[in-house]
Design a protein around this motif. Sequence first.
Motif, PDB file in Angstrom:
ATOM      1  N   GLY A  23      48.740  41.061  47.082  1.00 35.58           N
ATOM      2  CA  GLY A  23      48.515  42.236  47.934  1.00 35.58           C
ATOM      3  C   GLY A  23      49.749  42.567  48.756  1.00 35.58           C
ATOM      4  O   GLY A  23      50.861  42.121  48.459  1.00 35.58           O
ATOM      5  N   GLY A  24      49.548  43.354  49.819  1.00 31.74           N
ATOM      6  CA  GLY A  24      50.675  43.781  50.658  1.00 31.74           C
ATOM      7  C   GLY A  24      51.223  42.630  51.484  1.00 31.74           C
ATOM      8  O   GLY A  24      50.546  41.632  51.710  1.00 31.74           O
ATOM      9  N   LEU A  25      52.464  42.782  51.927  1.00 29.43           N
ATOM     10  CA  LEU A  25      53.064  41.735  52.764  1.00 29.43           C
ATOM     11  C   LEU A  25      52.369  41.661  54.112  1.00 29.43           C
ATOM     12  O   LEU A  25      51.680  42.594  54.519  1.00 29.43           O
ATOM     13  CB  LEU A  25      54.557  42.015  52.969  1.00 29.43           C
ATOM     14  N   ARG A  37      50.258  43.602  43.080  1.00 31.11           N
ATOM     15  CA  ARG A  37      48.888  44.097  42.911  1.00 31.11           C
ATOM     16  C   ARG A  37      48.619  44.187  41.412  1.00 31.11           C
ATOM     17  O   ARG A  37      49.533  44.145  40.603  1.00 31.11           O
ATOM     18  CB  ARG A  37      48.732  45.471  43.562  1.00 31.11           C
ATOM     19  N   GLY A  38      47.359  44.337  41.033  1.00 33.67           N
ATOM     20  CA  GLY A  38      47.007  44.485  39.623  1.00 33.67           C
ATOM     21  C   GLY A  38      46.251  43.279  39.098  1.00 33.67           C
ATOM     22  O   GLY A  38      46.508  42.147  39.519  1.00 33.67           O
ATOM     23  N   PRO A  39      45.284  43.534  38.197  1.00 34.00           N
ATOM     24  CA  PRO A  39      44.383  42.469  37.744  1.00 34.00           C
ATOM     25  C   PRO A  39      44.980  41.536  36.692  1.00 34.00           C
ATOM     26  O   PRO A  39      45.872  41.928  35.931  1.00 34.00           O
ATOM     27  CB  PRO A  39      43.205  43.245  37.144  1.00 34.00           C
ATOM     28  N   GLY A  63      44.347  39.519  50.838  1.00 26.72           N
ATOM     29  CA  GLY A  63      43.308  40.309  51.493  1.00 26.72           C
ATOM     30  C   GLY A  63      42.001  40.322  50.720  1.00 26.72           C
ATOM     31  O   GLY A  63      41.740  39.438  49.896  1.00 26.72           O
ATOM     32  N   ASP A  64      41.218  41.363  50.970  1.00 21.61           N
ATOM     33  CA  ASP A  64      39.874  41.438  50.346  1.00 21.61           C
ATOM     34  C   ASP A  64      39.958  41.435  48.823  1.00 21.61           C
ATOM     35  O   ASP A  64      39.174  40.774  48.144  1.00 21.61           O
ATOM     36  CB  ASP A  64      39.118  42.672  50.859  1.00 21.61           C
ATOM     37  N   GLY A  65      40.942  42.186  48.281  1.00 19.24           N
ATOM     38  CA  GLY A  65      41.103  42.245  46.821  1.00 19.24           C
ATOM     39  C   GLY A  65      41.418  40.869  46.252  1.00 19.24           C
ATOM     40  O   GLY A  65      40.837  40.439  45.252  1.00 19.24           O
ATOM     41  N   THR A  66      42.337  40.179  46.902  1.00 14.14           N
ATOM     42  CA  THR A  66      42.730  38.834  46.451  1.00 14.14           C
ATOM     43  C   THR A  66      41.514  37.904  46.430  1.00 14.14           C
ATOM     44  O   THR A  66      41.318  37.143  45.470  1.00 14.14           O
ATOM     45  CB  THR A  66      43.788  38.248  47.417  1.00 14.14           C
ATOM     46  N   GLN A  67      40.710  37.989  47.458  1.00 15.99           N
ATOM     47  CA  GLN A  67      39.553  37.077  47.537  1.00 15.99           C
ATOM     48  C   GLN A  67      38.460  37.522  46.555  1.00 15.99           C
ATOM     49  O   GLN A  67      37.687  36.691  46.074  1.00 15.99           O
ATOM     50  CB  GLN A  67      39.032  36.960  48.978  1.00 15.99           C
ATOM     51  N   ALA A  92      47.629  49.862  41.681  1.00 15.39           N
ATOM     52  CA  ALA A  92      47.408  48.958  40.543  1.00 15.39           C
ATOM     53  C   ALA A  92      46.139  48.121  40.691  1.00 15.39           C
ATOM     54  O   ALA A  92      45.535  47.702  39.698  1.00 15.39           O
ATOM     55  CB  ALA A  92      48.614  48.043  40.372  1.00 15.39           C
ATOM     56  N   SER A  93      45.735  47.877  41.946  1.00 16.28           N
ATOM     57  CA  SER A  93      44.532  47.062  42.174  1.00 16.28           C
ATOM     58  C   SER A  93      43.271  47.916  42.281  1.00 16.28           C
ATOM     59  O   SER A  93      42.187  47.390  42.504  1.00 16.28           O
ATOM     60  CB  SER A  93      44.690  46.241  43.456  1.00 16.28           C
ATOM     61  N   GLY A  94      43.426  49.223  42.174  1.00 18.06           N
ATOM     62  CA  GLY A  94      42.261  50.100  42.260  1.00 18.06           C
ATOM     63  C   GLY A  94      41.966  50.591  43.669  1.00 18.06           C
ATOM     64  O   GLY A  94      40.967  51.266  43.904  1.00 18.06           O
TER      65      GLY A  94
HETATM   66  N1  LIG Z   1      37.436  43.043  41.956  1.00 16.57           N
HETATM   67  C1  LIG Z   1      38.510  42.329  41.616  1.00 16.57           C
HETATM   68  N2  LIG Z   1      38.461  41.455  40.585  1.00 16.57           N
HETATM   69  C2  LIG Z   1      39.528  40.748  40.232  1.00 16.57           C
HETATM   70  N3  LIG Z   1      40.728  40.842  40.818  1.00 16.57           N
HETATM   71  C3  LIG Z   1      40.848  41.671  41.853  1.00 16.57           C
HETATM   72  C4  LIG Z   1      39.755  42.468  42.302  1.00 16.57           C
HETATM   73  N4  LIG Z   1      40.177  43.236  43.340  1.00 16.57           N
HETATM   74  C5  LIG Z   1      41.477  42.921  43.511  1.00 16.57           C
HETATM   75  N5  LIG Z   1      41.871  41.986  42.637  1.00 16.57           N
HETATM   76  C6  LIG Z   1      43.227  41.440  42.500  1.00 16.57           C
HETATM   77  O1  LIG Z   1      43.678  40.844  43.722  1.00 16.57           O
HETATM   78  C7  LIG Z   1      45.059  41.099  43.941  1.00 16.57           C
HETATM   79  C8  LIG Z   1      45.279  41.683  45.309  1.00 16.57           C
HETATM   80  O2  LIG Z   1      44.403  42.796  45.536  1.00 16.57           O
HETATM   81  P1  LIG Z   1      44.827  44.054  46.418  1.00 16.57           P
HETATM   82  O3  LIG Z   1      46.044  44.672  45.816  1.00 16.57           O
HETATM   83  O4  LIG Z   1      43.644  44.903  46.592  1.00 16.57           O
HETATM   84  O5  LIG Z   1      45.332  43.445  47.784  1.00 16.57           O
HETATM   85  P2  LIG Z   1      44.562  42.680  48.918  1.00 16.57           P
HETATM   86  O6  LIG Z   1      44.430  41.260  48.588  1.00 16.57           O
HETATM   87  O7  LIG Z   1      43.292  43.391  49.242  1.00 16.57           O
HETATM   88  O8  LIG Z   1      45.606  42.778  50.094  1.00 16.57           O
HETATM   89  P3  LIG Z   1      45.891  44.041  51.050  1.00 16.57           P
HETATM   90  O9  LIG Z   1      44.927  45.122  50.730  1.00 16.57           O
HETATM   91  O10 LIG Z   1      45.714  43.484  52.421  1.00 16.57           O
HETATM   92  O11 LIG Z   1      47.281  44.406  50.797  1.00 16.57           O
HETATM   93  C9  LIG Z   1      45.493  42.028  42.819  1.00 16.57           C
HETATM   94  O12 LIG Z   1      46.183  41.283  41.844  1.00 16.57           O
HETATM   95  C10 LIG Z   1      44.205  42.581  42.277  1.00 16.57           C
HETATM   96  O13 LIG Z   1      44.257  42.932  40.916  1.00 16.57           O
END
Ligand SMILES: Nc1ncnc2c1ncn2[C@@H]1O[C@H](COP(=O)(O)OP(=O)(O)OP(=O)(O)O)[C@@H](O)[C@H]1O
Length: 436
Positions: A87-89, A152-154, A177-181, A321-323
């Motif tokens: 995710g973001g720095l 970012r990206g799956p 962040g939330d996406g990572t978790q 890239a992460s949606g």
């Molecule tokens: N539903 C999901 N299933 C699997 N992988 C996911 C999912 N959502 C996000 N990810 C993966 O988690 C990583 C980080 O997600 P994202 O880019 O949303 O950042 P983040 O962790 O939410 O951090 P921030 O939003 O604070 O920058 C990406 O590689 C993304 O593909």
Amino acid sequence: MAAVQNQTPILPKLNPTDFQIPTLGECTFPTPPTRSEIISENERILYQSRFSDPSKLNPSLAFEVAGLRDHMFFDPHDINVGIVTCGGLCPGLNDVIRAITYSSLGYGVKKVYGFKFGYRGLSRQGRSYILLDTKNVNTIHYIGGSFLGSSRGPVPPEEMIETLKLLKISVLFTIGGDGTQRGAKFLQDKITEMGEKISVIGIPKTIDNDILYVDKTFGFDTAVEKAREAIICAHVEAKSAPHGLSIVKLMGRDSGFISAKATLASGDVNICLIPEEPFTLEALFKAVESRLLRQNHCVIVVAEGAGAELMAKIQPPVKDASGNLKGGDIGVFLKEQIQAHFKKLDMECTTRYIDPSYTIRACQPNASDAAFCEELGNKAVNSALSGKTGCIVGFWNQQFTLVPFSLITRGRKMVQLDEHMWCTVKAMTTDVTGRQ
Ligand SMILES: Nc1ncnc2c1ncn2[C@@H]1O[C@H](COP(=O)(O)OP(=O)(O)OP(=O)(O)O)[C@@H](O)[C@H]1O
Ligand SMILES: O=P(O)(O)OC[C@H]1O[C@](O)(CO)[C@@H](O)[C@@H]1O
Ligand SMILES: [Mg+2]
């Protein structure tokens, strides 16, 4: 007080089982003598600490405590661990990487793998890692960013498991962040399905502070401090020009915590716009106009996700890239709209636009965040060695908790329009919702 519009599930219906942390199995290795506090398996941290009727307090709605148990699931001398930042720095990423490395090696863990550029480093095609040791992480906390890089990206969980097995990694620490978790949850679900004994422990990272069931994420305090510095400069600029208007855009896609807290901290903001509270341009123009006529200067703070409904009319949001949805630039939009408005009125308005977003995110953490990161890293290692998995190390009522991935991925924490913090912001600033 206007009706509360946003619906963050601050007090959703919760069951005691929602707080249960998955474990990999029985802890059989006695914990070696350590300076770390030993947590009893029955200890809990209450979810609800504020109440009026004690008989209605439900003590089974409570978080497990992060940290070391008297026995371990893993013999540290037998395992390798991995770290990934996605995710973001965020200020403090390097501090957490360093803390996990030092703590793991201190317990005698064989190897600490640092995966490069987020989950991509665990993929089949992009597999890339470095071995972390006390030498190469020694001074990484002096600078911001991530020593490992981020992206970012799956990545399919099967590929990540393949990498973990190849490198004989028993614990993966997911800093993000939330996406990572969410990604970590998918990974852990797959690991369980495959019957592998690999622990996945998250450390929530985000300057936005938008993780559910976590009071504060690392990097947030630093972001507020840096945002305040930008606001102070914006105020100086505004006061030094005839009819000076300064607009400061801050990060916060869905949650306006940085903007709200920095507004409280600076005391110099006249209008604060956050994603959670819609506003109208007409009310905004009126507020700026009257402020310039009365006080000769005005400071607006706008979170990047504010006015999403206005922006959507001009340019539909795109996905990263992460949606994640990314709208157009609200700061630039407001600057142009306000300038056009005053031109039409033939009224002077010296506008300065300040966007410190990336300088706030890429900097070194402040002392308080740095200390917080050190404890988070240590708690993460201790909890993993105790066989915990499928959870993050959280912070709730001043205590380090374990929060299941399944709980934090239910939504996103947002500013509640009736919470004390936001009500104080409203008392200090001018309302532009168009409702007053
Ligand atoms: N539903 C999901 N299933 C699997 N992988 C996911 C999912 N959502 C996000 N990810 C993966 O988690 C990583 C980080 O997600 P994202 O880019 O949303 O950042 P983040 O962790 O939410 O951090 P921030 O939003 O604070 O920058 C990406 O590689 C993304 O593909
Ligand atoms: O420039 P990027 O990587 O798209 O990140 C921007 C997003 O990252 C965040 O800082 C969260 O880490 C958000 O506030 C912001 O919307
Ligand atoms: Mg996110």
